[in-house]
Design an enzyme around this catalytic site. Sequence first.
Site, PDB file in Angstrom:
ATOM      1  N   ASP A 206       0.906  -1.144   0.000  1.00 44.47           N
ATOM      2  CA  ASP A 206       0.000   0.000   0.000  1.00 44.47           C
ATOM      3  C   ASP A 206       0.946   1.194   0.000  1.00 44.47           C
ATOM      4  O   ASP A 206       1.595   1.476   1.018  1.00 44.47           O
ATOM      5  CB  ASP A 206      -0.877   0.023   1.251  1.00 44.47           C
ATOM      6  CG  ASP A 206      -1.852   1.178   1.211  1.00 44.47           C
ATOM      7  OD1 ASP A 206      -1.416   2.316   0.940  1.00 44.47           O
ATOM      8  OD2 ASP A 206      -3.054   0.960   1.418  1.00 44.47           O
ATOM      9  N   HIS A 207       1.071   1.869  -1.142  1.00 42.99           N
ATOM     10  CA  HIS A 207       2.179   2.825  -1.238  1.00 42.99           C
ATOM     11  C   HIS A 207       2.042   3.990  -0.254  1.00 42.99           C
ATOM     12  O   HIS A 207       3.017   4.655   0.055  1.00 42.99           O
ATOM     13  CB  HIS A 207       2.395   3.291  -2.687  1.00 42.99           C
ATOM     14  CG  HIS A 207       1.438   4.327  -3.157  1.00 42.99           C
ATOM     15  ND1 HIS A 207       0.196   4.025  -3.631  1.00 42.99           N
ATOM     16  CD2 HIS A 207       1.538   5.677  -3.236  1.00 42.99           C
ATOM     17  CE1 HIS A 207      -0.426   5.137  -3.976  1.00 42.99           C
ATOM     18  NE2 HIS A 207       0.362   6.163  -3.747  1.00 42.99           N
ATOM     19  N   LYS A 211       4.993   6.445   2.423  1.00 46.23           N
ATOM     20  CA  LYS A 211       5.181   7.907   2.398  1.00 46.23           C
ATOM     21  C   LYS A 211       5.819   8.333   3.718  1.00 46.23           C
ATOM     22  O   LYS A 211       5.428   7.866   4.787  1.00 46.23           O
ATOM     23  CB  LYS A 211       3.844   8.615   2.188  1.00 46.23           C
ATOM     24  CG  LYS A 211       3.301   8.410   0.762  1.00 46.23           C
ATOM     25  CD  LYS A 211       2.078   9.264   0.521  1.00 46.23           C
ATOM     26  CE  LYS A 211       1.384   8.903  -0.776  1.00 46.23           C
ATOM     27  NZ  LYS A 211       1.900   9.586  -1.955  1.00 46.23           N
ATOM     28  N   GLU A 245      -7.444  14.729  -4.737  1.00 51.94           N
ATOM     29  CA  GLU A 245      -6.659  14.720  -5.980  1.00 51.94           C
ATOM     30  C   GLU A 245      -7.238  15.743  -6.938  1.00 51.94           C
ATOM     31  O   GLU A 245      -8.458  15.890  -7.036  1.00 51.94           O
ATOM     32  CB  GLU A 245      -6.728  13.342  -6.624  1.00 51.94           C
ATOM     33  CG  GLU A 245      -6.084  12.260  -5.794  1.00 51.94           C
ATOM     34  CD  GLU A 245      -6.048  10.947  -6.551  1.00 51.94           C
ATOM     35  OE1 GLU A 245      -5.115  10.768  -7.340  1.00 51.94           O
ATOM     36  OE2 GLU A 245      -6.976  10.150  -6.384  1.00 51.94           O
ATOM     37  N   ASP A 264     -10.857   2.072  -4.334  1.00 52.54           N
ATOM     38  CA  ASP A 264      -9.541   2.530  -4.774  1.00 52.54           C
ATOM     39  C   ASP A 264      -8.760   3.221  -3.659  1.00 52.54           C
ATOM     40  O   ASP A 264      -7.551   3.054  -3.552  1.00 52.54           O
ATOM     41  CB  ASP A 264      -9.746   3.492  -5.960  1.00 52.54           C
ATOM     42  CG  ASP A 264      -8.436   3.900  -6.608  1.00 52.54           C
ATOM     43  OD1 ASP A 264      -7.609   3.003  -6.862  1.00 52.54           O
ATOM     44  OD2 ASP A 264      -8.240   5.102  -6.879  1.00 52.54           O
ATOM     45  N   HIS A 269      -5.703   2.883   1.204  1.00 54.46           N
ATOM     46  CA  HIS A 269      -4.859   3.950   1.760  1.00 54.46           C
ATOM     47  C   HIS A 269      -5.458   4.633   2.995  1.00 54.46           C
ATOM     48  O   HIS A 269      -4.786   4.835   3.993  1.00 54.46           O
ATOM     49  CB  HIS A 269      -4.611   5.032   0.708  1.00 54.46           C
ATOM     50  CG  HIS A 269      -4.090   4.487  -0.594  1.00 54.46           C
ATOM     51  ND1 HIS A 269      -3.172   3.487  -0.676  1.00 54.46           N
ATOM     52  CD2 HIS A 269      -4.374   4.824  -1.885  1.00 54.46           C
ATOM     53  CE1 HIS A 269      -2.892   3.233  -1.954  1.00 54.46           C
ATOM     54  NE2 HIS A 269      -3.615   4.020  -2.700  1.00 54.46           N
ATOM     55  N   LYS A 369     -11.560  12.595  -6.714  1.00 60.59           N
ATOM     56  CA  LYS A 369     -10.805  13.078  -7.864  1.00 60.59           C
ATOM     57  C   LYS A 369     -11.453  14.384  -8.334  1.00 60.59           C
ATOM     58  O   LYS A 369     -12.612  14.644  -8.057  1.00 60.59           O
ATOM     59  CB  LYS A 369     -10.841  12.042  -8.983  1.00 60.59           C
ATOM     60  CG  LYS A 369     -10.083  10.750  -8.599  1.00 60.59           C
ATOM     61  CD  LYS A 369      -9.583  10.001  -9.797  1.00 60.59           C
ATOM     62  CE  LYS A 369      -8.933   8.670  -9.431  1.00 60.59           C
ATOM     63  NZ  LYS A 369      -7.534   8.795  -8.992  1.00 60.59           N
TER      64      LYS A 369
HETATM   65  C1  BG6 Z   1      -3.539   4.827  -6.191  1.00 64.62           C
HETATM   66  C2  BG6 Z   1      -4.923   4.928  -6.740  1.00 64.62           C
HETATM   67  O1  BG6 Z   1      -3.433   3.732  -5.333  1.00 64.62           O
HETATM   68  O2  BG6 Z   1      -3.238   6.020  -5.479  1.00 64.62           O
HETATM   69  C3  BG6 Z   1      -5.038   6.128  -7.647  1.00 64.62           C
HETATM   70  O3  BG6 Z   1      -5.230   3.745  -7.455  1.00 64.62           O
HETATM   71  C4  BG6 Z   1      -4.604   7.377  -6.934  1.00 64.62           C
HETATM   72  O4  BG6 Z   1      -6.360   6.273  -8.139  1.00 64.62           O
HETATM   73  C5  BG6 Z   1      -3.253   7.178  -6.287  1.00 64.62           C
HETATM   74  O5  BG6 Z   1      -4.540   8.427  -7.880  1.00 64.62           O
HETATM   75  C6  BG6 Z   1      -2.905   8.358  -5.404  1.00 64.62           C
HETATM   76  O6  BG6 Z   1      -1.584   8.234  -4.960  1.00 64.62           O
HETATM   77  P1  BG6 Z   1      -0.715   9.502  -4.598  1.00 64.62           P
HETATM   78  O7  BG6 Z   1       0.545   8.937  -4.066  1.00 64.62           O
HETATM   79  O8  BG6 Z   1      -0.532  10.283  -5.861  1.00 64.62           O
HETATM   80  O9  BG6 Z   1      -1.504  10.266  -3.582  1.00 64.62           O
END
Ligand code: BG6
Length: 514
Positions: A206-207, A211, A245, A264, A269, A369
């Site tokens: 989970d990126h 962070k 976003e 998503d 996240h 978004k």
């Molecule tokens: C991703 C989603 O996991 O995270 C995207 O699938 C989203 O829809 C993105 O835009 C947002 O990541 P970050 O790091 O740009 O906030």
Amino acid sequence: MAEQQYQRPLPPPHVLAGMHPKSVDVPCIVVIFGGAGDLSHRKLLPALYNLMVDGELPKQFAIVGFSMEQIDDQAYRDFARGGIEKFSRQKVTEEAWATFAPLLHFVSGSFTEAKDFLKLRDRLEALDHEIGARGNRVFYFAIPPGFIDDCSAGLTASGMVAAPDGEVGFTRVVVEKPIGHDVASAIEINSELAKHFDESQIFRIDHYLGKETVENLMVLRFANAIFEPIWSARYIDHVQITVAEQEGVGTRALYYDRAGALRDMVQSHILQVLCMIASEPPRSTQADAVRDSKLDVIRSLRPYEPSDVERLVVRGQYVEGLSAGEKALGYREEAKIRPDSKIETFVALKCYVENWRWAGVPFYLRTGKRLPKRTSEIAIYFKAVPRILYNAHPAPALTPNVLTIRIQPNEGLALNIVSKVPGQTLRLMPVDVDFHYKTVSPEAYETLLSDVIVGDQTLFMRRDTVEAAWRFVQVILDQWEHSPDEPFPYAAGSWGPTESALLIARDGRAWRNP
Ligand code: BG6
């Protein structure tokens, strides 16, 4: 002031030859399934390049792209360079490139053909022989979820999966979200993975957890004496988490128009961030201790009854509007989106972590978004001071303290306090005590890839947590699926539908405008 050194506790000795971070020296080969795809191009290859520039890659190391494209090593290096030049945090210099390019290799093959897995195996063995990677392999699944099963089975059948505690080298597999589409499919994917790999070998990304500011939440809470005593329902009025976003759906229509913002962003996240804020102090900084305390948070979330959904969860979909001063299309007009799509591009919800610490404290979460700007932050609103002394006059009441943790951009934190305006008259005003990182933080994927290489699972999602998070959102998904209602429209470039403002206004509160 001297910087204090802290090393994360070491993973088991059989997976580690050095110390983490900085002195990472665990020989290995990283194989990227989908190596010539978008994620590789934008994120993975640039992250590996940056790790190399920072001296954080092992000495015996190679990267192998594996996918259908009929390209050779040189073409793969060109592809990688294109992505790195465009997306890397650090510039490409000829000197650095001369070190990085030879690390890159490519094997073309299908995820469903046994013979291609054998070809991959032979190539890895030959490379290993050349560089001395000691049989250590990281298999990164940068592929659509439908292929996870085939790729795992292909790895097992070709003998590329080592036993978790074996002596021939480690096997680690990295799995990207989405892990499923709902509870049932998440369980299916996890069960499939479990047939081939031990949980200690599975790294679910989970990126957001990579962070810098999200990782810093634990440090903020548990390396400082001043926060923990006030971190509860006794002093906190409510918490807001915003992940906004500015971009629209972009080029990911096919995925997004099945997923929507709840799957998503919220299921993954945002719930992970919520866990970092709300968890109990873990018994240690070992991966499973941290993950146990996060799991407790998700399990403590008050489950929604179907009848709660309409009252506590708002979904929206953007329509034509102005984004960053330019006319922006509505979601349904975007390329490859179904013209009658009911997929939500915005969610706001109110939930409760029902345990002793958080009893009665609402958590308001929102994401979307085509909002006015790209910004992610957590705002902790403290309770108002008593209505005596400086807060005795009803109008205007003193602003309560707010601790804002900025995840991105402008990473840092601000504590809003009330202070006296200098001068003879007693006037009060809110001021921010602001801290922001002065350096450019590593990208999340750099941190996470480096953790996979050393075998540290702290920032990766465990099976039980993923499934618990799905269970929490499933009621909402079911309710929406059966409801004839559509998402509320909001103009591109606005903060979401009016109903989102009403959700929080009904409780006498308002969203913070970041
Ligand atoms: C991703 C989603 O996991 O995270 C995207 O699938 C989203 O829809 C993105 O835009 C947002 O990541 P970050 O790091 O740009 O906030």
